[in-house]
Design a protein around this motif. Sequence first.
Motif, PDB file in Angstrom:
ATOM      1  N   HIS A  91      -4.271  10.535 -10.255  1.00  8.13           N
ATOM      2  CA  HIS A  91      -4.830  10.668  -8.904  1.00  8.13           C
ATOM      3  C   HIS A  91      -5.940   9.632  -8.668  1.00  8.13           C
ATOM      4  CE1 HIS A  91      -7.452  12.345  -5.756  1.00  8.13           C
ATOM      5  NE2 HIS A  91      -6.304  12.807  -5.231  1.00  8.13           N
ATOM      6  N   ALA A  92      -6.810   9.482  -9.688  1.00  7.40           N
ATOM      7  CA  ALA A  92      -7.908   8.511  -9.558  1.00  7.40           C
ATOM      8  C   ALA A  92      -7.360   7.094  -9.452  1.00  7.40           C
ATOM      9  CB  ALA A  92      -8.849   8.630 -10.753  1.00  7.40           C
ATOM     10  N   SER A  93      -6.304   6.813 -10.244  1.00 13.62           N
ATOM     11  CA  SER A  93      -5.714   5.463 -10.204  1.00 13.62           C
ATOM     12  C   SER A  93      -5.098   5.165  -8.842  1.00 13.62           C
ATOM     13  CB  SER A  93      -4.654   5.336 -11.310  1.00 13.62           C
ATOM     14  OG  SER A  93      -4.019   4.082 -11.227  1.00 13.62           O
ATOM     15  N   VAL A  94      -4.369   6.165  -8.297  1.00 15.44           N
ATOM     16  CA  VAL A  94      -3.741   5.974  -6.984  1.00 15.44           C
ATOM     17  C   VAL A  94      -4.810   5.790  -5.906  1.00 15.44           C
ATOM     18  CG1 VAL A  94      -2.329   7.070  -5.199  1.00 15.44           C
ATOM     19  CG2 VAL A  94      -1.634   7.184  -7.600  1.00 15.44           C
ATOM     20  N   THR A  95      -5.842   6.629  -5.969  1.00 17.24           N
ATOM     21  CA  THR A  95      -6.925   6.527  -4.986  1.00 17.24           C
ATOM     22  C   THR A  95      -7.604   5.157  -5.058  1.00 17.24           C
ATOM     23  OG1 THR A  95      -7.325   8.915  -5.138  1.00 17.24           O
ATOM     24  CG2 THR A  95      -9.081   7.548  -4.176  1.00 17.24           C
ATOM     25  N   SER A  96      -7.829   4.694  -6.298  1.00 19.51           N
ATOM     26  CA  SER A  96      -8.471   3.383  -6.476  1.00 19.51           C
ATOM     27  C   SER A  96      -7.597   2.255  -5.930  1.00 19.51           C
ATOM     28  CB  SER A  96      -8.759   3.149  -7.957  1.00 19.51           C
ATOM     29  OG  SER A  96      -9.314   1.862  -8.156  1.00 19.51           O
ATOM     30  N   GLN A  97      -6.296   2.350  -6.205  1.00 19.60           N
ATOM     31  CA  GLN A  97      -5.380   1.313  -5.715  1.00 19.60           C
ATOM     32  C   GLN A  97      -5.314   1.301  -4.186  1.00 19.60           C
ATOM     33  OE1 GLN A  97      -1.569   1.574  -7.641  1.00 19.60           O
ATOM     34  NE2 GLN A  97      -2.474   1.735  -9.698  1.00 19.60           N
ATOM     35  N   LEU A  98      -5.278   2.499  -3.601  1.00 18.84           N
ATOM     36  CA  LEU A  98      -5.251   2.577  -2.138  1.00 18.84           C
ATOM     37  C   LEU A  98      -6.543   2.012  -1.544  1.00 18.84           C
ATOM     38  CD1 LEU A  98      -3.660   6.102  -1.573  1.00 18.84           C
ATOM     39  CD2 LEU A  98      -2.595   3.885  -1.161  1.00 18.84           C
ATOM     40  N   ALA A  99      -7.687   2.343  -2.165  1.00 21.79           N
ATOM     41  CA  ALA A  99      -8.966   1.815  -1.680  1.00 21.79           C
ATOM     42  C   ALA A  99      -9.001   0.295  -1.800  1.00 21.79           C
ATOM     43  CB  ALA A  99     -10.122   2.427  -2.465  1.00 21.79           C
ATOM     44  N   THR A 106       0.831  -1.221   0.000  1.00 26.66           N
ATOM     45  CA  THR A 106       0.000   0.000   0.000  1.00 26.66           C
ATOM     46  C   THR A 106       0.856   1.259   0.000  1.00 26.66           C
ATOM     47  OG1 THR A 106      -1.713  -1.185   1.176  1.00 26.66           O
ATOM     48  CG2 THR A 106      -1.833   1.205   1.246  1.00 26.66           C
ATOM     49  N   HIS A 107       1.922   1.252   0.842  1.00 25.55           N
ATOM     50  CA  HIS A 107       2.824   2.423   0.913  1.00 25.55           C
ATOM     51  C   HIS A 107       3.531   2.645  -0.418  1.00 25.55           C
ATOM     52  CE1 HIS A 107       2.882   1.402   5.402  1.00 25.55           C
ATOM     53  NE2 HIS A 107       2.012   2.375   5.189  1.00 25.55           N
ATOM     54  N   ALA A 162      -6.407  -1.705  -1.770  1.00 21.45           N
ATOM     55  CA  ALA A 162      -5.506  -2.259  -0.754  1.00 21.45           C
ATOM     56  C   ALA A 162      -6.157  -2.250   0.622  1.00 21.45           C
ATOM     57  CB  ALA A 162      -4.206  -1.458  -0.735  1.00 21.45           C
ATOM     58  N   ASP A 163      -6.893  -1.155   0.921  1.00 14.64           N
ATOM     59  CA  ASP A 163      -7.599  -1.091   2.207  1.00 14.64           C
ATOM     60  C   ASP A 163      -8.651  -2.192   2.309  1.00 14.64           C
ATOM     61  OD1 ASP A 163      -6.130   1.000   3.091  1.00 14.64           O
ATOM     62  OD2 ASP A 163      -7.617   2.554   2.629  1.00 14.64           O
ATOM     63  N   GLN A 164      -9.391  -2.402   1.202  1.00 15.86           N
ATOM     64  CA  GLN A 164     -10.424  -3.436   1.209  1.00 15.86           C
ATOM     65  C   GLN A 164      -9.817  -4.820   1.392  1.00 15.86           C
ATOM     66  OE1 GLN A 164     -13.699  -2.966   1.252  1.00 15.86           O
ATOM     67  NE2 GLN A 164     -13.884  -5.166   1.565  1.00 15.86           N
ATOM     68  N   GLN A 165      -8.677  -5.063   0.740  1.00 16.41           N
ATOM     69  CA  GLN A 165      -7.982  -6.340   0.910  1.00 16.41           C
ATOM     70  C   GLN A 165      -7.525  -6.527   2.355  1.00 16.41           C
ATOM     71  OE1 GLN A 165      -4.799  -6.484  -1.927  1.00 16.41           O
ATOM     72  NE2 GLN A 165      -6.166  -6.657  -3.706  1.00 16.41           N
ATOM     73  N   LYS A 180      -8.932  -5.168   5.014  1.00 19.57           N
ATOM     74  CA  LYS A 180     -10.125  -5.423   5.838  1.00 19.57           C
ATOM     75  C   LYS A 180     -10.611  -6.859   5.665  1.00 19.57           C
ATOM     76  CE  LYS A 180     -11.833  -0.652   5.834  1.00 19.57           C
ATOM     77  NZ  LYS A 180     -12.911   0.254   5.376  1.00 19.57           N
ATOM     78  N   THR A 181     -10.586  -7.339   4.406  1.00 15.16           N
ATOM     79  CA  THR A 181     -11.013  -8.721   4.144  1.00 15.16           C
ATOM     80  C   THR A 181     -10.106  -9.714   4.853  1.00 15.16           C
ATOM     81  OG1 THR A 181     -11.873  -8.058   1.977  1.00 15.16           O
ATOM     82  CG2 THR A 181     -11.463 -10.406   2.335  1.00 15.16           C
ATOM     83  N   ALA A 182      -8.785  -9.446   4.791  1.00 16.05           N
ATOM     84  CA  ALA A 182      -7.835 -10.339   5.465  1.00 16.05           C
ATOM     85  C   ALA A 182      -8.036 -10.311   6.977  1.00 16.05           C
ATOM     86  CB  ALA A 182      -6.410  -9.922   5.115  1.00 16.05           C
ATOM     87  N   ALA A 183      -8.309  -9.116   7.529  1.00 17.94           N
ATOM     88  CA  ALA A 183      -8.540  -9.009   8.977  1.00 17.94           C
ATOM     89  C   ALA A 183      -9.801  -9.755   9.386  1.00 17.94           C
ATOM     90  CB  ALA A 183      -8.633  -7.536   9.378  1.00 17.94           C
ATOM     91  N   ALA A 184     -10.864  -9.636   8.567  1.00 18.99           N
ATOM     92  CA  ALA A 184     -12.107 -10.345   8.875  1.00 18.99           C
ATOM     93  C   ALA A 184     -11.912 -11.850   8.812  1.00 18.99           C
ATOM     94  CB  ALA A 184     -13.203  -9.916   7.893  1.00 18.99           C
ATOM     95  N   LYS A 185     -11.166 -12.308   7.813  1.00 16.05           N
ATOM     96  CA  LYS A 185     -10.882 -13.742   7.688  1.00 16.05           C
ATOM     97  C   LYS A 185     -10.077 -14.243   8.874  1.00 16.05           C
ATOM     98  CE  LYS A 185      -8.930 -17.135   4.483  1.00 16.05           C
ATOM     99  NZ  LYS A 185      -8.246 -17.322   3.169  1.00 16.05           N
ATOM    100  N   LEU A 186      -9.088 -13.445   9.307  1.00 18.14           N
ATOM    101  CA  LEU A 186      -8.272 -13.821  10.462  1.00 18.14           C
ATOM    102  C   LEU A 186      -9.114 -13.904  11.724  1.00 18.14           C
ATOM    103  CD1 LEU A 186      -5.538 -14.385  11.748  1.00 18.14           C
ATOM    104  CD2 LEU A 186      -5.204 -11.908  11.980  1.00 18.14           C
TER     105      LEU A 186
END
Length: 282
Positions: free
Chosen positions: A107-115, A55-56, A117-120, A122-128
Amino acid sequence: MPKNRILPGIGSALTRTRELTTDRIRPAFDNAKDKARSLPLGRILPADGSTLTRTHKLGLGGVAALGTAAIALTVVPTGGGAQAAARPATEQVSLQTTASHQIQDVHASVTSQLAGADQQAKTAAAKLKTQQDAEKAKAAAKKAAAAKKAAAAKKAAKERAAKAAANRSTVRKPVYANNLDGWIKESLSILKKHRIPASYDGIHRNVIRESSGNPKAINNWDINAINGIPSKGLLQVIPPTFKTYHVKGTSWNIYDPVANITAACNYAADRYGSMDNVNSAY
């Protein structure tokens, strides 16, 4: 055309181009800088100084792209000669518009990629969390099963201990011979529980004198027989005496060897202090 008219015209065009560069391209540069600054620093650089995550890296790449686009807008020729100065103003405007669109797309591409990554994340945290909850439930069920098994084992051990104690009690219970020796010994054990004094020799001596060791002996000729209550058994006890001095735990049959001896000894202890003190008819 006279030279003195051409040169001032070129200078005027160059000045106009610089003005266009300042007035129209500078806002795009400032907009690019603002959008780059609007990206949260926490999503671009790790707060604790640890290794950059995916993400960074995406965030840093986006900022770099925005910066590159912004710098490209500033590279407008200011003294490149008559050809650069003579570039039509519409081409400069078109370049500005294209660059602005590219900045927005980045800017839109970076924002989309960051979003994404955040969703991934959150999904990984929920699975854990789901896995951890399942493991906790499994551990709780295992603990409950172990407790149930331990309780069952404890109950079984208690039952085995009680059964073993009962078996030891049965084993310890003496088995007496079905003869005069056994009858006297069994009678002595009962007399001892009831604290009635007597001895083996005292009982044996009186039994031999009264009945010669015959548990079915009966006297049909003495005064008691005449009165209808003949003496019976090993120690020749009359029915009223047997009933009065019967010892609990023995048979109510006057001909029973053990019951006859214990009742006679109980009577002798009450009247003479002990069967040992009886040496004749009593």
